[in-house]
Design an enzyme around this catalytic site. Structure first.
Site, PDB file in Angstrom:
ATOM      1  N   ASP A  74      94.459  36.060 -26.711  1.00  0.00           N
ATOM      2  CA  ASP A  74      94.848  34.808 -26.053  1.00  0.00           C
ATOM      3  C   ASP A  74      93.656  34.027 -25.523  1.00  0.00           C
ATOM      4  O   ASP A  74      93.816  33.002 -24.874  1.00  0.00           O
ATOM      5  CB  ASP A  74      95.840  35.085 -24.922  1.00  0.00           C
ATOM      6  N   GLY A  75      92.431  34.520 -25.780  1.00  0.00           N
ATOM      7  CA  GLY A  75      91.224  33.812 -25.373  1.00  0.00           C
ATOM      8  C   GLY A  75      90.577  34.322 -24.108  1.00  0.00           C
ATOM      9  O   GLY A  75      89.469  33.899 -23.763  1.00  0.00           O
ATOM     10  N   GLU A  76      91.238  35.225 -23.374  1.00  0.00           N
ATOM     11  CA  GLU A  76      90.637  35.775 -22.159  1.00  0.00           C
ATOM     12  C   GLU A  76      89.373  36.567 -22.500  1.00  0.00           C
ATOM     13  O   GLU A  76      89.269  37.189 -23.551  1.00  0.00           O
ATOM     14  CB  GLU A  76      91.629  36.693 -21.440  1.00  0.00           C
ATOM     15  N   HIS A 110      68.994  18.493 -14.816  1.00  0.00           N
ATOM     16  CA  HIS A 110      69.099  17.054 -15.093  1.00  0.00           C
ATOM     17  C   HIS A 110      68.832  16.231 -13.838  1.00  0.00           C
ATOM     18  O   HIS A 110      68.187  15.186 -13.893  1.00  0.00           O
ATOM     19  CB  HIS A 110      70.490  16.737 -15.651  1.00  0.00           C
ATOM     20  N   LYS A 151      67.243   0.428 -20.123  1.00  0.00           N
ATOM     21  CA  LYS A 151      68.434   0.744 -20.905  1.00  0.00           C
ATOM     22  C   LYS A 151      69.679   0.535 -20.065  1.00  0.00           C
ATOM     23  O   LYS A 151      69.699   0.874 -18.887  1.00  0.00           O
ATOM     24  CB  LYS A 151      68.362   2.204 -21.373  1.00  0.00           C
TER      25      LYS A 151
END
Length: 321
Positions: free
Chosen positions: A44-46, A137, A202
């Site tokens: 199930d993706g767990e 960032h 920009k």
């Protein structure tokens, strides 16, 4: 390899699925084997993680960029932190070469979240005791944490490449910031190379769409080096490269620490005025996402030195001052 004295120490380095090649290179430089752990997914993706050796009382370093797929890699990291905490690790140090969600560091519009802060909260709540990051960032993200942050810089690695490249004469170069926010980064590279800088004015009408408006600085007849921290869809960088060529730049190089390179980035860069793209391996880059004119530099040595200094309780500032 830096040395062999850590093979039987309490220093443990683990890799998750985000960038296994980089983690292996870091472990080789430190002189130890990667810690044994399994990362599996249920149907199930767990995510299910198991640490397959004792780490009780150890100083654990988990190497995991939260790059694509961002949410999967973030959950892997949080689960691994929890596993280390429950296994009685003395310290849990996360090494995040690329910090996903860093661009969501403020409320740009009403009713927006500050997701970079949310991620910091999740990491701290999970149980991390320190983070080693590379070229965040927004440097102020360090203030989102109450745990110590060691913020490493990729600019010296990029600068060394340009200084060592026989095809590039720094005296004939100009370092270009693709926007006003990157001026500090461009200035640092320019100071190392002893070149002037230029700035591209920009304006971004909506996410992932950039429009080059104006160039501030002397470009004509020079080799332009555009530097950014992240290249995502490559719209900004390719428009900047064409604008620089139109202003008379002899050649255009582009460089960044974090090659996210999503969507049309590969095609855009290969069909642009960029002669060569220089990136680091902070993010694992599959060949099908890597432009043909890309050169990859390793940050493994920098990260390995940071890990050893943290483990030895030595100053890390010499690596980024």
């Amino acid at each position: 390899m830096l040395n062999n004295e850590y093979k039987n120490s309490s220093l443990k380095i683990f890799s998750l699925k985000g960038n296994e090649a980089l983690a292996q290179e870091v472990a080789d430089q430190v002189g130890i084997e990667l810690g044994k752990c399994s990362v599996k997914r249920f149907s199930d993706g767990e995510i299910q993680i198991n640490i397959e050796e004792s780490i009780r009382g150890c100083d654990v370093f988990i190497i995991q960029p939260t790059s694509y797929p961002v949410n999967l890699h973030l959950m892997e990291l949080l689960i691994m932190i929890d596993a280390c905490k429950r296994a009685s690790a003395a310290t849990i140090n996360i090494v995040v070469p690329y910090y996903g969600y860093a661009r969501q560091d403020r409320k740009a519009r009403s009713r927006e979240p500050i997701t970079a802060k949310l991620v910091a909260n999740l990491i701290e709540t999970a149980g991390a005791t320190r983070m080693i990051a590379l070229d965040l960032h927004a440097p102020q993200i360090q203030g989102f944490f109450d745990i110590p942050i060691d913020h490493l810089m990729g600019v010296p690695i990029l600068a060394k490449h340009f200084k060592d490249d026989p095809n590039i004469n720094p005296e004939e170069c100009v370092v270009v910031s693709p926007d006003h926010g990157g001026v500090t980064r461009a200035r640092k590279l320019a100071d190392i190379l002893k070149t002037p800088i230029a700035i591209i004015d920009k304006r971004r009408p909506r996410p992932n769409v950039a429009e080059v408006m104006n160039i501030v600085g002397e470009i004509e007849g020079r080799t332009a080096i555009i530097i950014d921290d992240i290249i995502d869809t490559a719209g900004t960088i390719t428009l900047a490269a064409q604008a620089l060529k139109d202003k008379g730049a002899k050649e255009v190089y582009a460089c960044c620490t974090h090659p996210v390179l999503s969507g049309p980035a590969k095609e855009r860069i290969e069909n642009s005025a960029i002669k060569e793209l220089i990136v680091t391996n902070s993010i694992h880059l599959d060949e099908d996402r890597k432009p043909s004119n890309t050169k990859e530099l390793s940050v493994a040595g920098l990260i390995a030195q940071a890990i050893i200094r943290v483990y030895e309780r030595e100053s890390v500032s010499v690596l980024f001052d």
